[in-house]
Design an enzyme around this catalytic site. Structure first.
Site, PDB file in Angstrom:
ATOM      1  N   GLU A 152     -16.914 -29.946 -33.405  1.00 19.59           N
ATOM      2  CA  GLU A 152     -18.337 -29.693 -33.160  1.00 19.59           C
ATOM      3  C   GLU A 152     -18.467 -28.207 -32.893  1.00 19.59           C
ATOM      4  O   GLU A 152     -17.856 -27.679 -31.970  1.00 19.59           O
ATOM      5  CB  GLU A 152     -18.790 -30.516 -31.952  1.00 19.59           C
ATOM      6  CG  GLU A 152     -20.293 -30.550 -31.815  1.00 19.59           C
ATOM      7  CD  GLU A 152     -20.703 -30.386 -30.397  1.00 19.59           C
ATOM      8  OE1 GLU A 152     -20.315 -31.193 -29.553  1.00 19.59           O
ATOM      9  OE2 GLU A 152     -21.412 -29.401 -30.145  1.00 19.59           O
ATOM     10  N   CYS A 190     -24.573 -26.389 -26.742  1.00 10.37           N
ATOM     11  CA  CYS A 190     -24.561 -26.510 -28.211  1.00 10.37           C
ATOM     12  C   CYS A 190     -25.932 -26.926 -28.722  1.00 10.37           C
ATOM     13  O   CYS A 190     -26.224 -26.757 -29.905  1.00 10.37           O
ATOM     14  CB  CYS A 190     -23.490 -27.495 -28.647  1.00 10.37           C
ATOM     15  SG  CYS A 190     -23.451 -28.946 -27.627  1.00 10.37           S
TER      16      CYS A 190
HETATM   17  P1  NAP Z   1     -13.303 -21.073 -29.096  1.00 12.41           P
HETATM   18  O1  NAP Z   1     -12.964 -19.643 -29.172  1.00 12.41           O
HETATM   19  O2  NAP Z   1     -13.585 -21.754 -30.364  1.00 12.41           O
HETATM   20  O3  NAP Z   1     -12.070 -21.810 -28.371  1.00 12.41           O
HETATM   21  C1  NAP Z   1     -12.048 -23.222 -28.167  1.00 12.41           C
HETATM   22  C2  NAP Z   1     -10.598 -23.695 -28.088  1.00 12.41           C
HETATM   23  O4  NAP Z   1     -10.004 -23.611 -29.379  1.00 12.41           O
HETATM   24  C3  NAP Z   1      -9.737 -22.888 -27.175  1.00 12.41           C
HETATM   25  O5  NAP Z   1      -8.795 -23.757 -26.570  1.00 12.41           O
HETATM   26  C4  NAP Z   1      -9.014 -21.936 -28.107  1.00 12.41           C
HETATM   27  O6  NAP Z   1      -7.792 -21.648 -27.521  1.00 12.41           O
HETATM   28  C5  NAP Z   1      -8.849 -22.774 -29.362  1.00 12.41           C
HETATM   29  N1  NAP Z   1      -8.890 -21.996 -30.605  1.00 12.41           N
HETATM   30  C6  NAP Z   1      -9.928 -21.217 -31.036  1.00 12.41           C
HETATM   31  N2  NAP Z   1      -9.642 -20.699 -32.246  1.00 12.41           N
HETATM   32  C7  NAP Z   1      -8.416 -21.162 -32.596  1.00 12.41           C
HETATM   33  C8  NAP Z   1      -7.576 -20.979 -33.737  1.00 12.41           C
HETATM   34  N3  NAP Z   1      -7.952 -20.204 -34.757  1.00 12.41           N
HETATM   35  N4  NAP Z   1      -6.380 -21.582 -33.756  1.00 12.41           N
HETATM   36  C9  NAP Z   1      -5.997 -22.346 -32.717  1.00 12.41           C
HETATM   37  N5  NAP Z   1      -6.733 -22.564 -31.606  1.00 12.41           N
HETATM   38  C10 NAP Z   1      -7.929 -21.982 -31.550  1.00 12.41           C
HETATM   39  O7  NAP Z   1     -14.519 -21.330 -28.139  1.00 12.41           O
HETATM   40  P2  NAP Z   1     -14.873 -20.755 -26.681  1.00 12.41           P
HETATM   41  O8  NAP Z   1     -13.758 -19.954 -26.113  1.00 12.41           O
HETATM   42  O9  NAP Z   1     -15.320 -21.930 -25.922  1.00 12.41           O
HETATM   43  O10 NAP Z   1     -16.132 -19.852 -26.919  1.00 12.41           O
HETATM   44  C11 NAP Z   1     -16.172 -18.835 -27.888  1.00 12.41           C
HETATM   45  C12 NAP Z   1     -17.420 -18.999 -28.736  1.00 12.41           C
HETATM   46  O11 NAP Z   1     -17.523 -20.340 -29.213  1.00 12.41           O
HETATM   47  C13 NAP Z   1     -18.726 -18.793 -28.005  1.00 12.41           C
HETATM   48  O12 NAP Z   1     -19.112 -17.465 -27.912  1.00 12.41           O
HETATM   49  C14 NAP Z   1     -19.675 -19.613 -28.824  1.00 12.41           C
HETATM   50  O13 NAP Z   1     -20.133 -18.881 -29.911  1.00 12.41           O
HETATM   51  C15 NAP Z   1     -18.872 -20.750 -29.335  1.00 12.41           C
HETATM   52  N6  NAP Z   1     -19.041 -22.056 -28.613  1.00 12.41           N
HETATM   53  C16 NAP Z   1     -19.778 -23.018 -29.195  1.00 12.41           C
HETATM   54  C17 NAP Z   1     -19.914 -24.242 -28.559  1.00 12.41           C
HETATM   55  C18 NAP Z   1     -20.691 -25.353 -29.178  1.00 12.41           C
HETATM   56  O14 NAP Z   1     -20.886 -26.366 -28.529  1.00 12.41           O
HETATM   57  N7  NAP Z   1     -21.120 -25.259 -30.407  1.00 12.41           N
HETATM   58  C19 NAP Z   1     -19.302 -24.483 -27.346  1.00 12.41           C
HETATM   59  C20 NAP Z   1     -18.539 -23.466 -26.771  1.00 12.41           C
HETATM   60  C21 NAP Z   1     -18.414 -22.269 -27.436  1.00 12.41           C
HETATM   61  P3  NAP Z   1      -7.109 -20.209 -27.589  1.00 12.41           P
HETATM   62  O15 NAP Z   1      -8.165 -19.225 -27.209  1.00 12.41           O
HETATM   63  O16 NAP Z   1      -6.001 -20.353 -26.609  1.00 12.41           O
HETATM   64  O17 NAP Z   1      -6.669 -20.093 -28.991  1.00 12.41           O
END
Ligand code: NAP
Length: 530
Positions: free
Chosen positions: A265, A302
């Protein structure tokens, strides 16, 4: 409960490990104790070996034991008491009331899944009895139901440290369906993750579930998460987070020798359409409600409404004046971590530079950088300029929204048609508007997973009929939901038995319906025996 900072593999604490990291309090920015140990690939292997062992035993465990286990998980989480809320506050900057509410939602959804499993009809049993006399060929006896997939890897989300994290919807729906779960904790709230993981591990022990039913692994950087998704023992993935992260994991899973489903999601801007009669009669009220929804949780939902589409009129002007006035007065808030705040500020700046975009309002209150604060912003753009800049349709994660002012109904339809997949779309409308602009509803039905008539998209009810999903890029699979009991089927697959003797069939598919579950027998829903 003293935090250890270690990984938890099938009920056993992991080793010291070489690589470590810390959590930070977004309010003030100080480093929090203890130091957390990143999982090694050996620890990931160990968690998945145990999960595979558990899969076999879990398939023999009764639904009643699984339901009791889920209820024990809920009780154990509540049993942590204030320390869970305090740690979550320190790691996320979210206020106490929000976290208490989120804990209630988390244990509520766990108990809802326990009831579902106990009742048993979730297996969707279907039976078509044989017809040996059928011409030209006899009809076989066919019986089908759902079985668990095997080890599921879940990525905790940063914006819901309880409800979409270690014991969140993905974990609980996977456990409810009879799968073991390995959670990759979100690095922004590792202490909260450890507390919840230990509660689950205690419930595993209390209910004599196989030890490998649950493991928690820490990691910062993408290595351990990527490894888990590519691991041959992983059978499915649940993820909530960024589009970049979800897409990367989806691609890794598709490139495996044996591809597996990834239920990710990701981003959504949840467009709100303002139809003329509604704006005329309730414009001021809609502006207040919209502002509340945009700024709720500092916009880190979200379902945050990041796009508002209306038609040029004096009523729209009054709506805009009201929205701008409330936004200018709104208080800044602390975001989850510095990375999210910096990304928000960068995107706000980028949107402001796009051709035709003007800033309608910006909170006049000063933000404190050391407290990771951000403030609300409202932008405006014409329908024509919006259609010319695809980047404007992308999510800005935080308390901002973009008003698209269309000069005709055709332009409004063109904007709707241009949208990609979203979790929700809202129609602020009267019933007369719905009839007059019925084409808009048809367009939006093809774009989103949930349509709202009035109201606002934030606040997702957890119940059997909820659908929290939508066409890509909102999710990687629009057919499934990550909220509500329907989520259980994403971690199960059908198996069909042809011409099997009664005793060899699972109880759910035998002639005698001992569980009294709902079954589709020869095309008719019934709870009767055959
Ligand atoms: P994220 O960067 O996507 O990270 C979520 C999880 O996935 C973390 O455990 C991260 O761990 C892992 N991850 C991310 N990219 C990866 C990859 N390429 N390979 C392996 N593991 C990966 O999300 P976030 O830290 O919660 O927030 C960052 C951005 O996500 C926000 O600025 C926002 O734009 C978006 N977000 C969207 C929602 C939604 O509901 N749509 C919710 C939260 C956040 P590691 O960092 O340890 O790799």
């Amino acid at each position: 409960m003293e935090l250890t900072g270690k990984n938890l593999i099938a009920g056993t604490l992991g080793g010291d490990g070489k690589s470590t990291f810390s959590a930070f309090n977004p309010v003030g920015g100080q480093k929090l104790k203890p130091i957390f140990v990143e999982a090694t690939t050996d620890e990931a292997d160990a968690a998945l070996v145990k999960a595979v062992e558990a899969s076999e035993s879990l398939s023999r465990i009764s639904d009643q034991v699984r339901a009791d286990f889920l209820r024990e998980v809920a009780d154990r989480i509540m049993g942590i008491g204030a320390p869970l809320i305090e740690r979550a506050m320190e790691e996320t900057g979210l206020p106490e009331a929000r976290l208490v509410g989120e804990r209630g939602r988390t244990v509520g959804q766990i108990r809802l899944f326990a009831d579902l499993v106990e009742e048993g009809s979730w297996v969707e049993a279907r039976i078509d009895t044989a017809d040996p006399e059928r011409q030209p060929l006899p009809k076989p006896d066919l019986r089908r139901y759902l079985v668990p997939l095997g080890p599921v890897v879940v990525f905790g989300a940063s914006n819901f440290p309880l409800a979409f994290s270690v014991a969140g919807g993905d974990t609980v729906s996977a456990l409810a369906a009879g799968n073991p779960v390995v959670v990759k904790a979100h690095p922004a709230h590792p202490g909260t993750s450890e507390l919840v993981a230990r509660a689950i591990a205690l419930a595993v022990e209390d209910c004599s579930m196989p030890a490998g039913t649950f493991s928690l692994l820490h990691g910062i950087g993408h290595e351990i998460g990527s490894y888990l998704v590519q691991h041959p023992s992983t059978c499915a993935v649940g993820f909530t987070g960024s589009l970049a992260g979800g897409r990367a994991l989806f691609d890794l899973a598709s490139q495996r020798p044996v591809p597996i489903p990834v239920y990710a999601e990701m981003g959504s801007t949840n467009p709100v359409f303002l139809l003329p009669n509604a704006v005329k009669t309730r414009g001021v009220e809609i502006a207040a409600g919209l502002h509340g929804s945009v700024t709720l949780g500092v916009g880190q939902f979200c379902t945050n409404p990041g796009l508002v589409v209306g038609m040029d009129s004096p009523s729209l002007d009054s709506f805009v004046d009201e929205l701008a006035a409330i936004t200018a007065k709104s208080e800044p808030g602390t975001m989850l971590h510095a990375g999210i705040r910096d990304a928000y500020e960068m995107r706000v700046e980028e949107v402001g530079r796009i051709k035709g975009v003007k800033m309608l309002a910006h909170s006049k209150r000063r933000t404190r950088k050391k407290d990771t604060q951000a403030s609300a912003v409202v932008f405006e753009v014409s329908g024509e300029d919006f259609l010319a800049s695809p980047r404007l349709a992308e999510e800005v994660f935080g308390p901002s929204t973009l008003l698209v002012r269309c000069d005709s109904v055709d332009e409004l339809y063109a904007v709707a048609q241009r949208l990609e997949g979203h979790l929700t779309a809202t129609l602020q409308a009267t019933e007369a508007d719905l009839t007059e602009y019925s084409r808009l509803l048809h367009i939006l039905e093809g774009k989103v997973g949930r349509l709202l008539f009035n109201g606002f998209p934030t606040g997702v009810e957890v119940c059997p009929s909820m659908h929290h999903g939508g066409p890509y890029p909102a999710t990687t699979d629009s057919r499934s939901t990550s909220v509500g009991t329907a989520a259980i089927s994403r971690f199960a697959r059908p198996i069909c038995y042809q011409n099997f003797p009664q005793e060899a069939l699972p109880a759910e598919l035998q002639d005698q319906n001992s569980r009294r579950i709902w079954r589709l027998v020869n095309g008719r829903q019934t709870r009767e025996d055959l």
